[in-house]
Design a protein around this motif. Sequence first.
Motif, PDB file in Angstrom:
ATOM      1  N   ARG A  77       2.248  -2.105   6.948  1.00  0.00           N
ATOM      2  CA  ARG A  77       1.995  -3.308   6.150  1.00  0.00           C
ATOM      3  C   ARG A  77       1.143  -3.020   4.915  1.00  0.00           C
ATOM      4  O   ARG A  77       0.481  -3.895   4.392  1.00  0.00           O
ATOM      5  N   ARG A  78       1.154  -1.775   4.454  1.00  0.00           N
ATOM      6  CA  ARG A  78       0.384  -1.440   3.264  1.00  0.00           C
ATOM      7  C   ARG A  78       1.279  -1.575   2.030  1.00  0.00           C
ATOM      8  O   ARG A  78       2.316  -0.928   1.930  1.00  0.00           O
ATOM      9  N   VAL A  79       0.868  -2.426   1.098  1.00  0.00           N
ATOM     10  CA  VAL A  79       1.589  -2.631  -0.153  1.00  0.00           C
ATOM     11  C   VAL A  79       0.997  -1.687  -1.190  1.00  0.00           C
ATOM     12  O   VAL A  79      -0.218  -1.679  -1.410  1.00  0.00           O
ATOM     13  N   GLN A  80       1.861  -0.866  -1.812  1.00  0.00           N
ATOM     14  CA  GLN A  80       1.347   0.171  -2.716  1.00  0.00           C
ATOM     15  C   GLN A  80       2.125   0.187  -4.028  1.00  0.00           C
ATOM     16  O   GLN A  80       3.319  -0.126  -4.070  1.00  0.00           O
ATOM     17  N   ASN A  81       1.457   0.588  -5.067  1.00  0.00           N
ATOM     18  CA  ASN A  81       2.069   0.682  -6.389  1.00  0.00           C
ATOM     19  C   ASN A  81       2.969   1.901  -6.505  1.00  0.00           C
ATOM     20  O   ASN A  81       2.589   3.008  -6.104  1.00  0.00           O
ATOM     21  N   PHE A 120       6.312  -9.776  -9.151  1.00  0.00           N
ATOM     22  CA  PHE A 120       5.290  -9.608  -8.115  1.00  0.00           C
ATOM     23  C   PHE A 120       4.343 -10.807  -8.087  1.00  0.00           C
ATOM     24  O   PHE A 120       3.900 -11.236  -7.017  1.00  0.00           O
ATOM     25  N   THR A 121       4.048 -11.335  -9.263  1.00  0.00           N
ATOM     26  CA  THR A 121       3.207 -12.537  -9.308  1.00  0.00           C
ATOM     27  C   THR A 121       3.855 -13.675  -8.532  1.00  0.00           C
ATOM     28  O   THR A 121       3.184 -14.416  -7.790  1.00  0.00           O
ATOM     29  N   GLU A 122       5.176 -13.795  -8.684  1.00  0.00           N
ATOM     30  CA  GLU A 122       5.896 -14.844  -7.949  1.00  0.00           C
ATOM     31  C   GLU A 122       5.933 -14.537  -6.455  1.00  0.00           C
ATOM     32  O   GLU A 122       5.853 -15.451  -5.631  1.00  0.00           O
ATOM     33  N   ILE A 123       6.061 -13.259  -6.117  1.00  0.00           N
ATOM     34  CA  ILE A 123       6.021 -12.873  -4.699  1.00  0.00           C
ATOM     35  C   ILE A 123       4.684 -13.300  -4.079  1.00  0.00           C
ATOM     36  O   ILE A 123       4.636 -13.884  -2.987  1.00  0.00           O
ATOM     37  N   ALA A 124       3.614 -12.998  -4.787  1.00  0.00           N
ATOM     38  CA  ALA A 124       2.282 -13.338  -4.266  1.00  0.00           C
ATOM     39  C   ALA A 124       2.101 -14.833  -4.105  1.00  0.00           C
ATOM     40  O   ALA A 124       1.313 -15.294  -3.268  1.00  0.00           O
ATOM     41  N   ALA A 166      -2.404  -4.961 -10.103  1.00  0.00           N
ATOM     42  CA  ALA A 166      -3.617  -4.298 -10.584  1.00  0.00           C
ATOM     43  C   ALA A 166      -4.626  -4.136  -9.451  1.00  0.00           C
ATOM     44  O   ALA A 166      -5.305  -3.108  -9.334  1.00  0.00           O
ATOM     45  N   GLY A 167      -4.702  -5.145  -8.599  1.00  0.00           N
ATOM     46  CA  GLY A 167      -5.663  -5.101  -7.503  1.00  0.00           C
ATOM     47  C   GLY A 167      -5.308  -4.096  -6.425  1.00  0.00           C
ATOM     48  O   GLY A 167      -6.170  -3.681  -5.643  1.00  0.00           O
ATOM     49  N   LEU A 168      -4.045  -3.710  -6.365  1.00  0.00           N
ATOM     50  CA  LEU A 168      -3.639  -2.712  -5.372  1.00  0.00           C
ATOM     51  C   LEU A 168      -4.239  -1.350  -5.667  1.00  0.00           C
ATOM     52  O   LEU A 168      -4.440  -0.535  -4.753  1.00  0.00           O
TER      53      LEU A 168
END
Length: 821
Positions: free
Chosen positions: A632-636, A673-677, A689-691
């Motif tokens: 469950r780790r989301v990474q760039n 990604f903004t919409e995903i969040a 950016a926070g990732l």
Amino acid sequence: MVNLTINGKQVAVEKDATIYDAAKACGIKIPILCHDKKLHPFGGCRMCLVEVEQMKGRLIPACTTPVTEGMIVQTTTDEIVKARKLVLELLLLKHPIDCPVCDAAGDCDLQNLTYEYKVNMNRFVDEKFNHEIDYENPLIERDMNRCIHCGKCARICDEIVSYGAYTFINRGIEAKMGTEFDGPLNCEFCGSCVSVCPVGALNSRPFKFKARWWALQKTKSVCSYCGTGCQLTLGTKDGKVLTTIYDENQGFHNGQLCTRGRFGYQFVNSDKRLTAPLIRKNGKLQEATWEEALAEVTSRLAAGKSDPASVAALATPRLTNEELFLFGKLFRGTVGTDNIDHSAGYAHEALTKGAVASFGVAASPAEIADVQKSNLLLVVKSDAYETHPVIGFEINLGVKRKGIALRIVSDKKGKLTRLPGAKTTVHAPGNEVALFNALCKSVIDQGLAVEGVAGLDALKAAVADATAEKAGVSAEEIAAIAKEFASAEKALIILPIGQGYPGHNAALANAAANLAILTGQVGKEGAGLLIMGEKNNSQGAVDMGIYPKGTGLNAAAIIDGCANGNVKTLFVAGENPVVSYPNRAKVEKALENVEFMVVSDLFLTETAALADVVLPACSFAEKSGTFTSLGRRVQNVRKAIPAIGLAKSDFEILNAISQALGGARYNNQGEVFTEIAASVPAYKGLTQAGLKDEGAVYPVALAAKLVPAAAKAAAPAAGKLALVTGSALYHCGTMSRFGEGPMYVCPDAYAELNVADAAALKVEEGDQVTVTSGTGAVQVVAKVGKRVPQGVVFSPYHFGEGSVNTITDGAEVTYVSVAKK
């Protein structure tokens, strides 16, 4: 904490720290050659010598000396510098000064320290080594003339990889780092030894003479093979990925990679890459412009909006989260069809159905960090090492360093079974659910079940007739595993899933979850169930909802729909159903029958070759976005090189189609990604950016419940062998076939037989054999050994030639006959 002073600086460190650790903690550099933070301290090179006021009269190695309260340390006195220069002179005495042609130049610790300490002469004279250079290994070149005996290659191979390919041989001046019987290196080719070699004794052959280290651009990203989510650094030059660069500070794995991650990157620059769109004209695929190709695709999809049920779409979980989200939005929203799926439809159901029913979330309750926090690991199938090798390294470390108990339930043995103290229970093929049901019943019968768990009465009734015999194991083994698992303070079940494992489905996830829930092994660190998705973004594909939600068709039904004419338009993004789905002949016939098929891919795969329009897609190295790993780790993921030829990212392709059809339009993948969040609850609050570099593990709220799982009776067929499919260590899906590294060491499909079966069939290692089932026949190379039990044959599913899915039909076990060609 322990307080000490280093070069006048006060520092407080953990009591098990060394002087080297303490110096590093306060920003003081101590030179090292034999030390690596992942390995046990060795103290062999003596470059880290320091002075300790309480131990005057001698210099001591910082990397092996533990700190003590009040210790006063000096790291750079004249005497220390003199000693380090002497060490360098002695190392250079036998070391060839061939830096101009050494591939490690610029990345060589010995070269850098020689420069730093200004060792421009040597007071000693001796003959140089004249060891024969090992060029036989296709991936790793061994030049022991350059070896400085730091032992890091042997230690990492033993401590982490747990293979033991290296050892010191001979003594004194004749000592050298050798291999088994001092022959050519023959190992699993992960390249861990190359990554930690401080000089040019071990080199990556695919990178040899490609570029100097200082000329490489470095881009941090995430591996695009399995679901582990290993971070890596791509070394690029002139628009090409030339190597992966070791960084001990990257990821939970400290830069450790497997064969695929380290040597499988060449697919990015393969000369087989698609570089322009193709449109079928007069029966042949011909180059076209993007405008022509997209016009064909959008025209067809626009027509499909009036009959959405006639449109279907399949996606690979190798796409980024942003691409998958847009994929779902395009087809489910704009086109209006729920006929979307991935991974053959069955390879994600352990998450989308199993985990949802048992835990209330389509994700594992455990994460990767739990592996080494556990007291007992129960691994389903020894293949877990083959499917996710770096997770295998974590298991190795846990067992060998922390004494974690390892229990394996599998239809064959494997590398994990050879770990210290490991116990393997070999069961009849296809009986995994029956085995877990028997374990649950044993837990209940032994009075080890947690009372008051939701669904307990239903589970008791469901497993009332479960027996060890039905799983093909002894009652004593079942009772012992059940007792150990229930009694462990923290116990974790590890379950790999994927297209090679049709039996690792929702029912098995429920059955495994039942054992964890029944024994109270959920909701705490080091415990629970870790479901290991096959591809780099398998978890992301689930999170983005790339599977039918309502009355839509799953992948198998989509194939059926293509065959019977109900599905008239099929969009395939990166999947290769012809090779990776069961029953190849059926899939090929279906795809030949569908009226219009468009495929976006990196290569003209067996599936793309049947398409009406082929769109060249970018690899992970040519685009940015995010992947979500099995933990469950989301990474760039970061773009490292420009697109190859006229290829476009799937984001660009889908965005253009969506816009043409009147759907959503995004200026960049970051907007997605903004919409995903904003719309995917688990990703709430996340930003790219926070990732940062380390990524973020999203939390899950568990609602654990026991869910009875029905075991299928896998009745053996008289006179037949039980064929089980799966993954080979060197491959992942079908993409690794385009990586030079994996194909150097595992180029062909094979069938692995037990020595007794092989003898009865008069088959020897390397023979061509014909494997026949009720679905078809395929010719492959025979491997003979003791890993698979008598009566069982194993074959990996990755290959186009000799494709094992020619003879499978999606069942957990396929009964076959084998004959020497």
